[in-house]
Motif scaffolding. Structure first.
Motif, mmCIF file in Angstrom:
data_model
loop_
_atom_site.group_PDB
_atom_site.id
_atom_site.type_symbol
_atom_site.label_atom_id
_atom_site.label_comp_id
_atom_site.label_asym_id
_atom_site.label_seq_id
_atom_site.Cartn_x
_atom_site.Cartn_y
_atom_site.Cartn_z
ATOM 1 N N GLU A 58 0.844 -1.193 0.000
ATOM 2 C CA GLU A 58 0.000 0.000 0.000
ATOM 3 C C GLU A 58 0.881 1.245 0.000
ATOM 4 O O GLU A 58 1.872 1.309 0.730
ATOM 5 C CB GLU A 58 -0.887 -0.013 1.248
ATOM 6 N N ASN A 59 0.540 2.207 -0.823
ATOM 7 C CA ASN A 59 1.289 3.455 -0.880
ATOM 8 C C ASN A 59 1.017 4.262 0.382
ATOM 9 O O ASN A 59 -0.122 4.623 0.665
ATOM 10 C CB ASN A 59 0.868 4.249 -2.118
ATOM 11 N N GLU A 60 2.063 4.525 1.126
ATOM 12 C CA GLU A 60 1.871 5.280 2.370
ATOM 13 C C GLU A 60 2.034 6.779 2.175
ATOM 14 O O GLU A 60 1.935 7.544 3.122
ATOM 15 C CB GLU A 60 2.856 4.783 3.432
ATOM 16 N N ASN A 99 4.769 11.396 5.173
ATOM 17 C CA ASN A 99 5.017 10.930 6.531
ATOM 18 C C ASN A 99 6.361 10.214 6.682
ATOM 19 O O ASN A 99 6.610 9.562 7.694
ATOM 20 C CB ASN A 99 3.889 9.994 6.958
ATOM 21 N N ARG A 101 -7.470 7.384 1.088
ATOM 22 C CA ARG A 101 -6.342 7.234 2.017
ATOM 23 C C ARG A 101 -6.218 8.519 2.813
ATOM 24 O O ARG A 101 -5.341 9.341 2.556
ATOM 25 C CB ARG A 101 -5.040 7.013 1.235
ATOM 26 N N ARG A 112 -4.911 8.892 9.476
ATOM 27 C CA ARG A 112 -3.621 8.264 9.753
ATOM 28 C C ARG A 112 -2.931 8.903 10.962
ATOM 29 O O ARG A 112 -2.275 8.216 11.731
ATOM 30 C CB ARG A 112 -2.733 8.388 8.509
#
Lengths: 142, 251
Positions: free
Chosen positions: B10-12, B16, B129, B134
């Motif tokens: 998964e592309n974070e 970050n 997302r 997050r």
């Protein structure tokens, strides 16, 4: 001699005035806006049915060459703000050729259902033009 | 790792990353360009992935939620009448110092030095997302597992405002009355859960700017609008990788 002198002075005075007029008109290079010929200089700002719709006389008269009787009194009453009291002062009426729609039909001028923000300046535009304080922007109290 | 394996991750997002990670990546990039200078171009993105990144609209069938709520904004129709803002404030009890949705304004030069006003309605993009979710330390803000709306649990919010800093769309404010962050929830508590089909702002719009809908319903106006082949559809700040669900277009 005395009389002659006076008339010479008059001539000089007249020449100076004429010169000043010619010079000023040349230096500014454009016609002064005359409210009697072209309508009020201040923009007309409608607030109903939606806030902040702006009409500028200069663009339509001085720039586009319309005369007062092109729009008054058939499309719009002379008194500013009369149209917005009518229940049919809506975009639908414009599409049917009423009010601005008489010319803004896509033939004579851009169609009323295009370029919305040319005339609609919105609440932000309304506040800017009328000097009203923007609503809902009170300082935060902590 | 093979590219096929990498694709499964998964592309974070890049925002970050710790700075050490960034530095290592830069050094790697410099090494690659140093080796390949004057030679062939190396692409670290597979062709398949690049293709799917062509536009902001996800491929049909790739909507993770059901219903997958969206708002399509037909930007050129907005005249800043602000009826949407009034309706939102009234429906959701929004105080005067904050907003759940607002309208931005700018001027753009067009032909012959003429200027054009552009009004841009903005609101929470209910990202697939969401960066705000997050970063929340107390899970007070969360993405609803069923409908994908980014919601707030006011009781859990400690008011640290980290989500405000993380949001790429400036869509959150601190509500004094709740002592908690408040944001757009597509009127879930006030309208959608009570059987209404539209948000308050979409229902109040007189110019058809805000089209609220469900992307899993292929007959909905919203779905049809963003799948018209002759129209350009865009999202705001796509580079953040948040995958927003508010789409913009002119018609």
């Amino acid at each position: 001699m005395k009389r002659n002198n006076k008339s010479v002075m008059n001539m000089v005075g007249l020449a100076a005035v004429v010169g000043l007029l010619v010079f000023s008109s040349l230096s500014f290079g454009e016609e002064a806006y005359d409210e009697g010929t072209y309508g009020p200089q201040a923009p007309i700002v409608w607030a109903k049915p939606v806030k902040g719709v702006v009409f500028v006389h200069k663009i339509h008269t001085m720039d586009a060459g319309l005369t007062c009787d092109n729009c008054h009194d058939k499309l719009f009453e002379m008194a500013a703000g009369t149209a917005e009291k009518n229940a049919d002062f809506t975009m639908d009426s414009l599409y049917k050729g009423k009010y601005c729609g008489a010319c803004h039909d896509g033939q004579m001028a851009f169609a009323a259902n295009t370029r919305c923000t040319s005339c609609h300046a919105g609440v932000k535009g309304y506040n800017r033009l009328t000097g009203a304080a923007p609503q809902g922007k009170a300082p935060v109290k902590h | 790792m093979k590219i096929d394996d990498l694709e499964k991750l998964e592309n974070e997002g890049a925002e970050n990353l710790p700075s050490e990670e960034r530095r290592r990546f830069l050094r790697f990039g410099l090494a690659v360009t140093g080796v390949f200078v004057g030679g062939s171009v190396l692409s670290l993105t597979s062709a398949r992935k690049a293709q799917s990144d062509m536009g902001p609209v996800p491929a049909t069938g790739a909507f993770p939620y059901k219903p997958h709520y969206t708002m399509v904004i037909r930007q050129n129709r907005c005249i800043d009448c602000e009826r949407c803002l009034e309706a939102c404030a009234k429906t959701n009890n929004v105080p005067s110092y904050g907003y759940r949705t607002t309208i931005l304004q700018r001027e753009r030069e067009i032909e012959r030095g003429a200027k054009e006003r552009v009004f841009m309605p903005v609101l929470c993009n209910h990202c697939n997302r969401p960066p705000c979710v997050r970063v929340c330390p107390t899970t007070a803000t969360y993405k609803d597992k069923k409908n994908g709306i980014v919601m707030m649990d006011y009781k859990r919010c400690i008011g640290c405002k980290t989500c405000m800093a993380a949001c790429p769309y400036n869509a959150r404010y601190f509500k004094e009355e709740n002592r908690a962050i408040d944001k757009c929830n597509f009127c879930y508590d006030t309208r959608l859960s009570k059987g209404e089909s539209k948000t308050a702002c979409a229902a109040a719009c007189p110019a058809g700017v805000r089209i609220f809908g469900d992307l899993t319903d292929y007959d909905s106006e919203a779905y049809k609008l963003i799948h018209m082949p002759d129209k350009v559809v865009w999202v705001l700040r796509p580079e953040t990788g948040a995958m927003p669900n508010v789409f913009y277009m002119n018609d």
